[in-house]
Design an enzyme around this catalytic site. Sequence first.
Site, PDB file in Angstrom:
ATOM      1  N   GLU A 177     206.405  75.657  66.425  1.00 14.14           N
ATOM      2  CA  GLU A 177     206.560  74.304  66.936  1.00 14.14           C
ATOM      3  C   GLU A 177     207.110  74.381  68.357  1.00 14.14           C
ATOM      4  O   GLU A 177     207.180  75.461  68.950  1.00 14.14           O
ATOM      5  CB  GLU A 177     207.465  73.497  65.999  1.00 14.14           C
ATOM      6  CG  GLU A 177     206.956  73.459  64.555  1.00 14.14           C
ATOM      7  CD  GLU A 177     207.863  72.686  63.610  1.00 14.14           C
ATOM      8  OE1 GLU A 177     208.566  71.760  64.072  1.00 14.14           O
ATOM      9  OE2 GLU A 177     207.874  73.001  62.402  1.00 14.14           O
ATOM     10  N   LYS A 210     202.531  72.225  71.557  1.00 13.81           N
ATOM     11  CA  LYS A 210     202.534  73.539  70.915  1.00 13.81           C
ATOM     12  C   LYS A 210     201.591  74.515  71.611  1.00 13.81           C
ATOM     13  O   LYS A 210     201.321  75.599  71.090  1.00 13.81           O
ATOM     14  CB  LYS A 210     202.128  73.400  69.448  1.00 13.81           C
ATOM     15  CG  LYS A 210     203.037  72.489  68.626  1.00 13.81           C
ATOM     16  CD  LYS A 210     202.520  72.345  67.200  1.00 13.81           C
ATOM     17  CE  LYS A 210     203.318  71.323  66.416  1.00 13.81           C
ATOM     18  NZ  LYS A 210     202.790  71.163  65.030  1.00 13.81           N
ATOM     19  N   HIS A 261     195.958  93.141  62.421  1.00 12.87           N
ATOM     20  CA  HIS A 261     195.533  91.790  62.799  1.00 12.87           C
ATOM     21  C   HIS A 261     195.680  91.522  64.295  1.00 12.87           C
ATOM     22  O   HIS A 261     195.836  90.367  64.707  1.00 12.87           O
ATOM     23  CB  HIS A 261     196.301  90.732  61.998  1.00 12.87           C
ATOM     24  CG  HIS A 261     196.319  90.973  60.523  1.00 12.87           C
ATOM     25  ND1 HIS A 261     195.180  90.879  59.744  1.00 12.87           N
ATOM     26  CD2 HIS A 261     197.320  91.335  59.681  1.00 12.87           C
ATOM     27  CE1 HIS A 261     195.488  91.152  58.489  1.00 12.87           C
ATOM     28  NE2 HIS A 261     196.770  91.448  58.424  1.00 12.87           N
ATOM     29  N   ARG A 298     196.074  85.070  59.937  1.00 14.51           N
ATOM     30  CA  ARG A 298     195.115  84.145  59.331  1.00 14.51           C
ATOM     31  C   ARG A 298     193.967  83.764  60.261  1.00 14.51           C
ATOM     32  O   ARG A 298     193.048  83.054  59.861  1.00 14.51           O
ATOM     33  CB  ARG A 298     195.842  82.889  58.838  1.00 14.51           C
ATOM     34  CG  ARG A 298     196.930  83.219  57.805  1.00 14.51           C
ATOM     35  CD  ARG A 298     197.584  81.981  57.243  1.00 14.51           C
ATOM     36  NE  ARG A 298     196.653  81.216  56.403  1.00 14.51           N
ATOM     37  CZ  ARG A 298     196.995  80.098  55.764  1.00 14.51           C
ATOM     38  NH1 ARG A 298     198.226  79.619  55.877  1.00 14.51           N
ATOM     39  NH2 ARG A 298     196.117  79.460  55.018  1.00 14.51           N
ATOM     40  N   ARG A 309     203.975  50.316  63.557  1.00 10.60           N
ATOM     41  CA  ARG A 309     203.388  51.390  62.746  1.00 10.60           C
ATOM     42  C   ARG A 309     204.001  51.379  61.351  1.00 10.60           C
ATOM     43  O   ARG A 309     205.205  51.506  61.187  1.00 10.60           O
ATOM     44  CB  ARG A 309     203.597  52.744  63.423  1.00 10.60           C
ATOM     45  CG  ARG A 309     202.950  52.809  64.795  1.00 10.60           C
ATOM     46  CD  ARG A 309     202.898  54.213  65.358  1.00 10.60           C
ATOM     47  NE  ARG A 309     202.382  54.185  66.711  1.00 10.60           N
ATOM     48  CZ  ARG A 309     201.087  54.160  67.032  1.00 10.60           C
ATOM     49  NH1 ARG A 309     200.176  54.185  66.062  1.00 10.60           N
ATOM     50  NH2 ARG A 309     200.708  54.124  68.292  1.00 10.60           N
ATOM     51  N   ARG A 330     202.366  67.090  53.201  1.00 12.52           N
ATOM     52  CA  ARG A 330     203.367  68.025  53.709  1.00 12.52           C
ATOM     53  C   ARG A 330     204.645  67.911  52.891  1.00 12.52           C
ATOM     54  O   ARG A 330     205.090  66.823  52.541  1.00 12.52           O
ATOM     55  CB  ARG A 330     203.697  67.727  55.183  1.00 12.52           C
ATOM     56  CG  ARG A 330     202.494  67.622  56.103  1.00 12.52           C
ATOM     57  CD  ARG A 330     201.748  68.938  56.230  1.00 12.52           C
ATOM     58  NE  ARG A 330     202.564  69.943  56.875  1.00 12.52           N
ATOM     59  CZ  ARG A 330     202.665  70.082  58.204  1.00 12.52           C
ATOM     60  NH1 ARG A 330     202.029  69.247  59.019  1.00 12.52           N
ATOM     61  NH2 ARG A 330     203.400  71.047  58.715  1.00 12.52           N
TER      62      ARG A 330
END
Length: 274
Positions: free
Chosen positions: A3, A59, A93, A112, A155, A264
């Site tokens: 993050e 990010k 990797h 990944r 919102r 999440r």
Amino acid sequence: MPELPEVETIKRTLTPCLREQKIARVEVYHPGVIAAPDPETFSRLLAGRIITGLDRRGKYLLVHLSGEYCLVVHLRMTGRLVFTEGAAPLAPHTHVVFSLAGGPSLRFVDTRRFGRLYLAAKAEVETLPGLRDLGPEPLDPAFDALALAAILAGRRRPIKQVLLDQRLVAGIGNIYADEMLFAAGIDPRRPAASLNHEEVARLRGAMQRVLEQGIANRGTSIRDYVDGSGRQGSNQEHLQVYGRTGRPCPRCGQPLERVRLGGRSTHFCPRCQV
């Protein structure tokens, strides 16, 4: 996923290592991580360029180069960028190696393979997918309580989901959203528009404190994250609610709870956060 504090830490650890370094050659071992252009053109255009500096946007890591190009890196879930001295063996990797003049290298490692690298003209960086729609930076001095209130107004989604929306605020992910809502004493399930002026101001202050603490602690290393030198961060030792389901709230002693919001995991104190 790294993050804002993790990407900022990577930027700060890599900058003194990479500034004014010349890229001698680029080897791509897994073409799928190169988003644009094609891997051959990517390697050819990077060879011979000087790294002039690094920036962060949300990010994303931006590596500024001599000439008209900029390298943009999105680490996604498990991506790492590590500066390596000498000819150390490649870690598992390792998908891209930027060999620098004089022997060191910058290596992109991703278990990944979700991370992506873009080489774009400097004038086009802000139009790249993802970057073009990013909201304001939460640590920008201009992002005050009034700016946050304007984002939340009208919102109905839970405040946690609004904080995670990169189009509204850039750089916040699951860990830091949970931590800043706890610090502000706000239930993550509340509709964003339900926050009053005092709560918005409290949340704005908590956002800054939590993100700055994450940077000061060099990021949160729970699984894959390391900084640009390959070192883990220590912010995981200071988390108040994230990953602490069932443990006592550090503020009131009530067992912490976990719910799912927008797919999440969300951690909070049912007593302190209202």
